[in-house]
Design a protein around this motif. Structure first.
Motif, PDB file in Angstrom:
ATOM      1  N   MET A  55      -2.118   2.699 -13.291  1.00 19.84           N
ATOM      2  CA  MET A  55      -1.552   2.125 -14.405  1.00 19.84           C
ATOM      3  C   MET A  55      -0.390   2.208 -14.416  1.00 19.84           C
ATOM      4  SD  MET A  55      -4.367   3.257 -17.492  1.00 19.84           S
ATOM      5  CE  MET A  55      -3.687   1.939 -18.574  1.00 19.84           C
ATOM      6  N   GLY A  56       0.530   3.161 -13.627  1.00 16.38           N
ATOM      7  CA  GLY A  56       1.715   3.391 -13.502  1.00 16.38           C
ATOM      8  C   GLY A  56       2.483   2.355 -12.620  1.00 16.38           C
ATOM      9  N   ILE A  57       1.811   1.368 -12.108  1.00 10.72           N
ATOM     10  CA  ILE A  57       2.544   0.148 -11.737  1.00 10.72           C
ATOM     11  C   ILE A  57       2.712  -0.952 -12.622  1.00 10.72           C
ATOM     12  CG2 ILE A  57       2.010   0.946  -9.223  1.00 10.72           C
ATOM     13  CD1 ILE A  57       0.287  -1.576  -9.061  1.00 10.72           C
ATOM     14  N   LEU A  58       2.077  -1.014 -13.753  1.00  6.13           N
ATOM     15  CA  LEU A  58       2.021  -1.994 -14.595  1.00  6.13           C
ATOM     16  C   LEU A  58       3.232  -1.813 -15.554  1.00  6.13           C
ATOM     17  CD1 LEU A  58      -1.657  -1.676 -15.817  1.00  6.13           C
ATOM     18  CD2 LEU A  58      -0.775  -2.992 -13.858  1.00  6.13           C
ATOM     19  N   PRO A  59       3.675  -3.290 -15.991  1.00  8.26           N
ATOM     20  CA  PRO A  59       4.703  -3.419 -17.071  1.00  8.26           C
ATOM     21  C   PRO A  59       4.290  -2.782 -18.493  1.00  8.26           C
ATOM     22  CG  PRO A  59       4.015  -5.705 -16.558  1.00  8.26           C
ATOM     23  CD  PRO A  59       2.945  -4.488 -15.473  1.00  8.26           C
ATOM     24  N   LYS A  60       5.173  -2.572 -19.301  1.00  9.74           N
ATOM     25  CA  LYS A  60       4.943  -2.230 -20.611  1.00  9.74           C
ATOM     26  C   LYS A  60       4.653  -3.457 -21.268  1.00  9.74           C
ATOM     27  CE  LYS A  60       6.912  -0.015 -24.581  1.00  9.74           C
ATOM     28  NZ  LYS A  60       5.832   0.672 -25.085  1.00  9.74           N
ATOM     29  N   VAL A  61       3.572  -3.637 -22.347  1.00  8.87           N
ATOM     30  CA  VAL A  61       3.229  -4.674 -22.946  1.00  8.87           C
ATOM     31  C   VAL A  61       4.090  -4.752 -24.219  1.00  8.87           C
ATOM     32  CG1 VAL A  61       1.578  -6.206 -23.890  1.00  8.87           C
ATOM     33  CG2 VAL A  61       0.874  -4.745 -21.873  1.00  8.87           C
ATOM     34  N   ARG A  62       4.756  -5.756 -24.500  1.00  8.03           N
ATOM     35  CA  ARG A  62       5.357  -5.991 -25.559  1.00  8.03           C
ATOM     36  C   ARG A  62       4.965  -7.260 -26.477  1.00  8.03           C
ATOM     37  NH1 ARG A  62      10.452  -3.434 -24.145  1.00  8.03           N
ATOM     38  NH2 ARG A  62      11.519  -4.008 -26.077  1.00  8.03           N
ATOM     39  N   SER A  63       5.264  -7.543 -27.587  1.00  5.84           N
ATOM     40  CA  SER A  63       5.003  -8.794 -28.453  1.00  5.84           C
ATOM     41  C   SER A  63       5.986  -9.974 -27.770  1.00  5.84           C
ATOM     42  CB  SER A  63       5.446  -8.594 -29.746  1.00  5.84           C
ATOM     43  OG  SER A  63       6.970  -8.936 -29.889  1.00  5.84           O
ATOM     44  N   SER A  64       5.465 -11.083 -28.120  1.00 11.61           N
ATOM     45  CA  SER A  64       6.016 -12.401 -27.571  1.00 11.61           C
ATOM     46  C   SER A  64       7.369 -12.560 -28.186  1.00 11.61           C
ATOM     47  CB  SER A  64       5.290 -13.542 -27.853  1.00 11.61           C
ATOM     48  OG  SER A  64       4.001 -13.409 -27.601  1.00 11.61           O
ATOM     49  N   SER A  65       7.993 -11.994 -29.423  1.00 11.90           N
ATOM     50  CA  SER A  65       9.125 -12.158 -29.858  1.00 11.90           C
ATOM     51  C   SER A  65       9.963 -10.974 -30.313  1.00 11.90           C
ATOM     52  CB  SER A  65       9.063 -13.119 -30.962  1.00 11.90           C
ATOM     53  OG  SER A  65      10.077 -13.393 -31.849  1.00 11.90           O
ATOM     54  N   GLU A  66      10.792 -10.486 -29.573  1.00  8.81           N
ATOM     55  CA  GLU A  66      11.519  -9.226 -29.803  1.00  8.81           C
ATOM     56  C   GLU A  66      12.674  -8.942 -28.732  1.00  8.81           C
ATOM     57  OE1 GLU A  66       9.685  -5.142 -28.243  1.00  8.81           O
ATOM     58  OE2 GLU A  66       7.753  -6.239 -28.833  1.00  8.81           O
ATOM     59  N   ILE A  67      13.530  -8.192 -28.836  1.00  5.50           N
ATOM     60  CA  ILE A  67      14.568  -8.136 -27.921  1.00  5.50           C
ATOM     61  C   ILE A  67      14.101  -7.093 -26.817  1.00  5.50           C
ATOM     62  CG2 ILE A  67      16.997  -7.187 -27.418  1.00  5.50           C
ATOM     63  CD1 ILE A  67      17.707  -8.178 -30.215  1.00  5.50           C
ATOM     64  N   TYR A  68      13.890  -7.583 -25.519  1.00  9.51           N
ATOM     65  CA  TYR A  68      13.520  -6.797 -24.583  1.00  9.51           C
ATOM     66  C   TYR A  68      14.689  -5.849 -23.727  1.00  9.51           C
ATOM     67  CZ  TYR A  68       9.965 -10.114 -25.294  1.00  9.51           C
ATOM     68  OH  TYR A  68       8.921 -11.309 -25.758  1.00  9.51           O
TER      69      TYR A  68
ATOM     70  N   HIS B 275       0.704  -1.057   0.118  1.00 12.40           N
ATOM     71  CA  HIS B 275      -0.115  -0.095  -0.052  1.00 12.40           C
ATOM     72  C   HIS B 275       1.058   1.258  -0.066  1.00 12.40           C
ATOM     73  CE1 HIS B 275      -3.666   2.590   0.940  1.00 12.40           C
ATOM     74  NE2 HIS B 275      -2.809   2.865   1.873  1.00 12.40           N
ATOM     75  N   GLU B 276       1.897   1.305   0.808  1.00 13.69           N
ATOM     76  CA  GLU B 276       2.736   2.573   0.823  1.00 13.69           C
ATOM     77  C   GLU B 276       3.688   2.705  -0.206  1.00 13.69           C
ATOM     78  OE1 GLU B 276       5.104   1.711   4.561  1.00 13.69           O
ATOM     79  OE2 GLU B 276       3.478   2.220   5.833  1.00 13.69           O
ATOM     80  N   ALA B 277       4.081   1.667  -1.057  1.00 14.92           N
ATOM     81  CA  ALA B 277       5.027   1.623  -2.219  1.00 14.92           C
ATOM     82  C   ALA B 277       4.062   2.097  -3.358  1.00 14.92           C
ATOM     83  CB  ALA B 277       5.336   0.387  -2.313  1.00 14.92           C
ATOM     84  N   VAL B 278       2.938   1.741  -3.348  1.00 14.98           N
ATOM     85  CA  VAL B 278       1.922   2.164  -4.254  1.00 14.98           C
ATOM     86  C   VAL B 278       1.708   3.800  -4.263  1.00 14.98           C
ATOM     87  CG1 VAL B 278      -0.287   2.137  -5.330  1.00 14.98           C
ATOM     88  CG2 VAL B 278       0.789  -0.087  -4.741  1.00 14.98           C
ATOM     89  N   LEU B 279       1.323   4.261  -3.077  1.00 13.41           N
ATOM     90  CA  LEU B 279       1.392   5.613  -2.713  1.00 13.41           C
ATOM     91  C   LEU B 279       2.480   6.598  -3.042  1.00 13.41           C
ATOM     92  CD1 LEU B 279      -0.795   5.573   0.603  1.00 13.41           C
ATOM     93  CD2 LEU B 279      -1.512   5.998  -1.636  1.00 13.41           C
ATOM     94  N   SER B 280       3.699   5.828  -2.751  1.00 18.59           N
ATOM     95  CA  SER B 280       4.922   6.752  -2.956  1.00 18.59           C
ATOM     96  C   SER B 280       5.440   6.482  -4.375  1.00 18.59           C
ATOM     97  CB  SER B 280       5.771   6.270  -1.971  1.00 18.59           C
ATOM     98  OG  SER B 280       6.122   4.936  -1.796  1.00 18.59           O
ATOM     99  N   HIS B 281       4.784   5.706  -5.321  1.00 12.67           N
ATOM    100  CA  HIS B 281       5.200   5.439  -6.631  1.00 12.67           C
ATOM    101  C   HIS B 281       6.432   4.829  -6.721  1.00 12.67           C
ATOM    102  CE1 HIS B 281       2.053   8.363  -7.845  1.00 12.67           C
ATOM    103  NE2 HIS B 281       2.753   9.197  -7.112  1.00 12.67           N
ATOM    104  N   ARG B 282       6.891   3.743  -5.704  1.00 14.12           N
ATOM    105  CA  ARG B 282       7.780   2.998  -5.691  1.00 14.12           C
ATOM    106  C   ARG B 282       7.442   1.353  -6.231  1.00 14.12           C
ATOM    107  NH1 ARG B 282       9.456   1.693  -0.979  1.00 14.12           N
ATOM    108  NH2 ARG B 282       7.705   2.858   0.157  1.00 14.12           N
ATOM    109  N   ALA B 283       6.399   1.085  -6.140  1.00 13.43           N
ATOM    110  CA  ALA B 283       5.880  -0.267  -6.383  1.00 13.43           C
ATOM    111  C   ALA B 283       5.845  -0.662  -7.930  1.00 13.43           C
ATOM    112  CB  ALA B 283       4.288  -0.335  -5.982  1.00 13.43           C
ATOM    113  N   MET B 284       6.281  -1.818  -8.231  1.00 13.46           N
ATOM    114  CA  MET B 284       6.190  -2.199  -9.564  1.00 13.46           C
ATOM    115  C   MET B 284       5.426  -3.719  -9.593  1.00 13.46           C
ATOM    116  SD  MET B 284      10.000  -1.974 -11.386  1.00 13.46           S
ATOM    117  CE  MET B 284      10.346  -0.543 -12.466  1.00 13.46           C
TER     118      MET B 284
END
Length: 563
Positions: free
Chosen positions: A233-246, A171-180
């Motif tokens: 939405m800021g805690i969500l990962p970027k969505v990529r294809s299944s086959s590319e260099i991450y 909860h605290e990490a989400v509020l302080s924008h540290r959560a992933m």
């Protein structure tokens, strides 16, 4: 000298290699394949501990998961060196993972803020029931048009919601924008590409499609779904294809090698089984059991309890392909339960021998609804049940019933899939750890009344991740053109019983499933604090009060007569 020359010659002949991290519910593996022949050259496996802090809760330690990946990588590279195979020939790494399992970590410290909540976990049942009750018509399919999924404990959004509501650190990490937030793939890719020092926070479309936050039509996170679950939405990962260099590996023997493939384990198995055509299907027997059927580039919604999910998107500019999926929570997990909880077997291989000794369940049926029932029922209140017991029943019959349970559950989802598509599958392609059990494979053919086809190389999940990684733009060492794909050798199991017997056994199984339904509810149990008076029951209260008034009235009338 000749040995050295031979070793050098072998290294040259092997050509490019591709590795895969296969992080499953019960174990982690690292496997290395020849990109030209799809031959498995070496691998290493480490088991993962699961913890059960409360009834229905299932957790794993994110640090243990990560450490197991490093250990498997190191040991596999050592084995390759012993085989005189040059580790520098590994040109790419793919990641495949248990889906839906939910993690939250601190991006500044790199530390997990809680254990990973595993896909099987049931702690969110009350959350799910609240969400369903607030939908129009109390409809569990309220979000299905966008997500392809019913509202269920299975998917990540409700697990993330629970973490934000119940774990102060989160909860605290989400509020302080540290959560992933991430599923297992996101956690591993972030850590392997640098972690708190520039790690890449991403996921692929197949894993994202299992969160209930992802719109399978727009192929991105959906703002309305995030509002519905109240997830920033800021805690969500970027969505990529299944086959590319991450990103590139930042430590260990493969430093500098690109991570260029990512698929949820069931999508990876679909790719590894080369089910690239509309209508092709596979069934994977792991901790759970997952039947996926490729439905092409347009999503198909099920009327029979199946999920619509993203099968794969093999490149940034390539179209997404979709699948219908039947998910069974407990398959291989029933073997672990018989071993660890009941102690009736010491090893998994012992189960096959025990069951084969009797060749029948002798009327015993086992519905292993330990985490409720998934497809096609989506009934979280169901619980495990063993019925049809007699004094004659012994552990061998129970072992046979456990194997039959896996097959009956597969039959249920195959029936649903056939009904949705209107076209019956003529054979079933299979993979996963349990396929080494030959009795299980024969039982499956008998219960489905169609042939079961098992590839001679069972590691199709890891192979799928390796194929996606090797085919990525900028790597391009693995061709996915149909004419270049390696012909897979396989073994076929034909049905050996008559269909009438199969139908009779299946009908009894269905009867057992009904007995398992509506077992567990979240209605509060009397804990001693509630009003326990007889008048707390309204009908009973009226009855007793009425009786008292009648008695008083009778006494009064009797008194009047005496007077």
């Amino acid at each position: 000298m000749n040995d050295t020359m031979a070793a050098s010659s072998n290294r040259i002949m092997l050509g490019p290699l591709v590795a895969a991290i296969d992080q499953g519910t019960s174990s982690t593996r690292f496997l290395v394949f020849n990109a030209k022949t799809a031959e498995l050259l070496s691998h290493h496996q480490v088991e993962i501990k699961q913890s059960f802090p409360k009834e229905g809760w299932v957790e794993e330690d994110p640090k243990e998961i990560l450490q197991s990946v490093y250990e498997c990588m190191d040991r596999t590279c050592e084995k390759l060196t012993q085989l005189n195979i040059d580790v520098s020939n590994i040109k790419a790494v793919g990641v495949t993972n248990q889906r839906e399992t939910t993690l939250v970590w601190d991006k500044q410290t790199g530390e997990p803020l809680y254990n990973a909540i595993v896909w099987l976990d049931l702690r969110t049942q009350s959350t799910v029931e609240r969400l369903i009750n607030k939908t129009p018509g109390k409809n569990k399919n309220h979000l299905k048009d966008k997500t392809g999924l019913p509202i269920s404990t299975y998917f990540s959004a409700v697990k993330l919601r629970w973490l934000m509501d119940n774990v102060e650190k989160v909860h605290e990490a989400v509020l302080s924008h540290r959560a992933m937030f991430g599923t297992v793939d996101s956690w591993l890719i972030w850590c392997l590409t640098g972690g708190k020092n520039g790690g890449v926070h991403c996921t692929d479309v197949t894993n994202a499609s299992r969160t209930m936050l992802f719109n399978i039509h727009t192929m991105d996170w959906d703002p309305e779904l995030c509002i519905y679950f109240d997830i920033p939405m800021g805690i969500l990962p970027k969505v990529r294809s299944s086959s590319e260099i991450y990103g590139l590996m930042k430590s260990g023997p493969l430093t500098g090698v690109p991570i260029s493939g990512c698929l949820g384990d069931q999508s990876a198995a679909l790719v590894g089984q080369m089910c690239f055509k509309d209508g092709q299907a596979k069934n994977t027997y792991g901790t759970g059991c997952f039947l996926l059927k490729n439905v092409g580039t347009k999503p198909v919604m099920s009327d029979h309890g199946l999920l619509t999910t993203v099968a794969y998107k093999l490149g940034r500019d390539k179209p997404a392909c979709y699948a219908l999926e039947g998910s069974v929570a407990i398959a291989g997990a029933v073997v672990r339960w018989l071993k660890d909880n009941l102690g009736i077997i010491q090893t998994s291989t012992e189960l096959e021998k025990l069951a084969a000794d009797v060749g029948t369940s002798y009327g015993c049926y086992f519905v292993p609804a330990f985490s409720g029932l998934y497809a096609p029922y989506w009934e979280p209140s169901a619980r495990g049940i063993i019925c049809g017991l007699t004094q004659f029943t012994n552990r061998s019959h129970l072992a046979f019933a456990a194997l039959e349970a896996v097959c009956f559950q597969t039959r249920e989802i195959l029936d649903a899939m056939n009904q949705d598509s209107g076209i019956n599958l003529s054979q079933l392609q299979v993979d996963g750890g349990m396929t080494s059990n030959r009795l299980l494979m024969q039982l499956q053919a008998d219960i489905l009344c169609i042939p079961v086809v098992k590839p001679s190389m069972p590691e199709t999940t890891a192979l799928g991740a390796a194929m996606a990684a090797g085919a990525a733009e900028g790597v391009s060492v693995w061709s996915l053109n149909p004419e270049d794909l390696t012909e897979v050798t396989s073994e076929k199991f034909e049905p050996q019983i008559n269909p009438e017997e199969s139908e009779l056994r299946y009908a009894r199984w269905k009867k057992a499933v009904q007995r398992a339904m509506n077992w567990e509810t979240i209605e509060p149990v009397n804990s001693g604090n509630e009003d326990t008076s007889i008048f707390s029951s309204v009908p009973l209260g009226f009855y007793i009060l009425g009786s008292m008034f009648m008695l008083i009235g009778a006494k009064y009338i009797a008194g009047q007569k005496l007077a």
